[in-house]
Design a protein around this motif. Structure first.
Motif, mmCIF file in Angstrom:
data_model
loop_
_atom_site.group_PDB
_atom_site.id
_atom_site.type_symbol
_atom_site.label_atom_id
_atom_site.label_comp_id
_atom_site.label_asym_id
_atom_site.label_seq_id
_atom_site.Cartn_x
_atom_site.Cartn_y
_atom_site.Cartn_z
ATOM 1 N N GLY A 159 41.390 34.894 39.564
ATOM 2 C CA GLY A 159 40.664 33.773 40.167
ATOM 3 C C GLY A 159 40.752 32.511 39.331
ATOM 4 N N LYS A 160 40.690 32.662 38.011
ATOM 5 C CA LYS A 160 40.796 31.492 37.117
ATOM 6 C C LYS A 160 42.181 30.852 37.232
ATOM 7 C CE LYS A 160 36.933 31.913 34.508
ATOM 8 N NZ LYS A 160 35.825 31.231 35.120
ATOM 9 N N ILE A 161 43.203 31.685 37.333
ATOM 10 C CA ILE A 161 44.562 31.149 37.516
ATOM 11 C C ILE A 161 44.635 30.426 38.861
ATOM 12 C CG2 ILE A 161 46.982 31.787 37.883
ATOM 13 C CD1 ILE A 161 46.515 34.042 35.841
ATOM 14 N N GLY A 162 44.028 31.019 39.900
ATOM 15 C CA GLY A 162 44.008 30.385 41.217
ATOM 16 C C GLY A 162 43.298 29.051 41.211
ATOM 17 N N GLU A 163 42.213 28.947 40.420
ATOM 18 C CA GLU A 163 41.476 27.687 40.334
ATOM 19 C C GLU A 163 42.354 26.561 39.813
ATOM 20 O OE1 GLU A 163 37.949 28.218 37.984
ATOM 21 O OE2 GLU A 163 37.074 29.619 39.433
ATOM 22 N N SER B 131 40.065 40.512 38.524
ATOM 23 C CA SER B 131 39.851 39.571 39.607
ATOM 24 C C SER B 131 39.404 38.207 39.088
ATOM 25 C CB SER B 131 38.813 40.127 40.581
ATOM 26 O OG SER B 131 38.558 39.216 41.601
ATOM 27 N N VAL B 132 38.528 38.208 38.112
ATOM 28 C CA VAL B 132 38.053 36.942 37.535
ATOM 29 C C VAL B 132 39.218 36.210 36.881
ATOM 30 C CG1 VAL B 132 36.583 35.956 35.723
ATOM 31 C CG2 VAL B 132 35.670 37.699 37.263
ATOM 32 N N LEU C 69 44.280 51.347 50.122
ATOM 33 C CA LEU C 69 44.244 50.443 48.963
ATOM 34 C C LEU C 69 44.947 49.126 49.271
ATOM 35 C CD1 LEU C 69 43.461 49.969 46.039
ATOM 36 C CD2 LEU C 69 45.604 51.051 45.370
ATOM 37 N N GLY C 70 46.109 49.216 49.910
ATOM 38 C CA GLY C 70 46.850 48.003 50.254
ATOM 39 C C GLY C 70 46.090 47.121 51.220
ATOM 40 N N GLY C 71 45.268 47.725 52.075
ATOM 41 C CA GLY C 71 44.496 46.956 53.041
ATOM 42 C C GLY C 71 43.516 45.992 52.403
ATOM 43 N N ILE C 72 43.046 46.304 51.214
ATOM 44 C CA ILE C 72 42.095 45.409 50.542
ATOM 45 C C ILE C 72 42.683 44.715 49.315
ATOM 46 C CG2 ILE C 72 40.038 46.576 51.400
ATOM 47 C CD1 ILE C 72 39.814 47.978 48.661
ATOM 48 N N PHE C 73 43.863 45.143 48.883
ATOM 49 C CA PHE C 73 44.446 44.611 47.644
ATOM 50 C C PHE C 73 44.645 43.092 47.624
ATOM 51 C CE2 PHE C 73 48.030 43.326 45.023
ATOM 52 C CZ PHE C 73 47.582 43.744 43.777
ATOM 53 N N PRO C 74 45.167 42.446 48.668
ATOM 54 C CA PRO C 74 45.427 41.003 48.550
ATOM 55 C C PRO C 74 44.205 40.163 48.186
ATOM 56 C CG PRO C 74 46.639 41.871 50.401
ATOM 57 C CD PRO C 74 45.719 42.974 49.926
ATOM 58 N N ASP C 75 43.010 40.666 48.424
ATOM 59 C CA ASP C 75 41.802 39.908 48.078
ATOM 60 C C ASP C 75 41.392 40.079 46.619
ATOM 61 O OD1 ASP C 75 41.441 38.602 50.456
ATOM 62 O OD2 ASP C 75 40.095 40.106 51.295
ATOM 63 N N ILE C 76 42.249 40.660 45.804
ATOM 64 C CA ILE C 76 41.938 40.799 44.381
ATOM 65 C C ILE C 76 41.846 39.432 43.705
ATOM 66 C CG2 ILE C 76 44.313 41.001 43.532
ATOM 67 C CD1 ILE C 76 43.308 43.256 41.670
ATOM 68 N N ASP C 77 42.391 38.397 44.364
ATOM 69 C CA ASP C 77 42.318 37.053 43.788
ATOM 70 C C ASP C 77 40.996 36.347 44.074
ATOM 71 O OD1 ASP C 77 42.748 36.630 46.491
ATOM 72 O OD2 ASP C 77 44.362 35.184 46.225
ATOM 73 N N ASN C 78 40.088 37.017 44.771
ATOM 74 C CA ASN C 78 38.776 36.441 45.080
ATOM 75 C C ASN C 78 37.690 37.315 44.446
ATOM 76 O OD1 ASN C 78 36.468 35.343 46.127
ATOM 77 N ND2 ASN C 78 36.974 35.757 48.266
ATOM 78 N N GLY D 75 37.679 42.315 44.733
ATOM 79 C CA GLY D 75 37.390 41.528 43.545
ATOM 80 C C GLY D 75 36.242 42.107 42.730
ATOM 81 N N LYS D 76 35.231 42.612 43.414
ATOM 82 C CA LYS D 76 34.096 43.218 42.712
ATOM 83 C C LYS D 76 34.482 44.551 42.077
ATOM 84 C CE LYS D 76 30.687 40.900 45.533
ATOM 85 N NZ LYS D 76 29.771 40.988 46.657
ATOM 86 N N LEU D 77 35.384 45.293 42.727
ATOM 87 C CA LEU D 77 35.845 46.569 42.166
ATOM 88 C C LEU D 77 36.659 46.366 40.889
ATOM 89 C CD1 LEU D 77 37.019 48.628 45.283
ATOM 90 C CD2 LEU D 77 35.055 49.097 43.817
ATOM 91 N N THR D 78 37.359 45.264 40.820
ATOM 92 C CA THR D 78 38.262 45.001 39.693
ATOM 93 C C THR D 78 37.815 43.740 38.953
ATOM 94 O OG1 THR D 78 39.721 43.729 41.134
ATOM 95 C CG2 THR D 78 40.211 46.068 40.885
ATOM 96 N N ALA D 79 36.522 43.650 38.696
ATOM 97 C CA ALA D 79 35.907 42.418 38.188
ATOM 98 C C ALA D 79 36.674 41.707 37.075
ATOM 99 C CB ALA D 79 34.475 42.694 37.767
#
Length: 176
Positions: free
Chosen positions: A73-77, A69-70, A47-56, A62-66
């Motif tokens: 992503g909005k905060i990142g924008e 993640s969205v 899980l940790g191996g893919i977790f940092p990409d939750i912001d994309n 990101g697709k798993l946690t739509a």
């Protein structure tokens, strides 16, 4: 690196923690049931191996946690972190090093998760985009391996082999 690379490398890192639980048990407090801890370390690495990409929102995580993640992503924008430049605070190693330390002190079962997150950042260091460091003050990169390329897959396999060999040597008490 793509999601598969991060997923596999995180699993290898978590597995090497689980393999060396007897050594880790001397350092980590409250390792009562080593079988349960081994499972938590491997699953945490996955899980940790893919977790940092939750912001994309376009990433596997990101697709798993739509919805989450969205939102992230909005905060990142708002800070200019979109697309291939999505790497914001969730790609800063300081965040996960603090998490690893706190989990080490208070909840050792989460150590595998933070090791998995750090494995993700290690692979991303070799991407041209690199990773932010010290909350974006510096940006680090060690290579120019593009995500999803053949080179990224070969590099992940090589690094996985290195981690496996190091873990086996540690288990056999050779060099470590």
């Amino acid at each position: 690196m793509n999601g598969n690379c991060h997923f596999g490398f995180g699993a290898v890192c978590g597995s090497m923690l689980a393999l060396n639980l007897d050594k880790i048990g001397d350092v980590l407090p409250d390792l009562n049931n080593t079988q349960e801890m081994a499972v938590l370390f491997v699953m945490g690495g996955l899980l940790g191996g893919i977790f940092p990409d939750i912001d994309n929102p376009e990433s596997y995580m990101g697709k798993l946690t739509a919805p989450v993640s969205v939102w992230i992503g909005k905060i990142g924008e708002l800070t200019g972190k979109t697309g291939k430049f999505h790497r914001g605070i969730l790609h800063d190693p300081i965040v996960y090093l603090i998490g690893l330390y706190l989990s080490y002190c208070y909840c050792p079962s989460l150590c595998g998760f933070f090791i998995g997150c750090l494995s993700h950042l290690f692979l991303d260091l070799f991407n041209p985009s690199g990773i932010p460091f010290l909350f974006g003050i510096k940006h680090l990169h060690l290579g120019k391996i593009r995500s999803g390329s053949k080179e990224s897959i070969i590099f992940t396999w090589i690094m996985s082999a290195v981690i496996l060999i190091a873990g086996m040597l540690a288990k056999a008490q050779i060099f470590f």
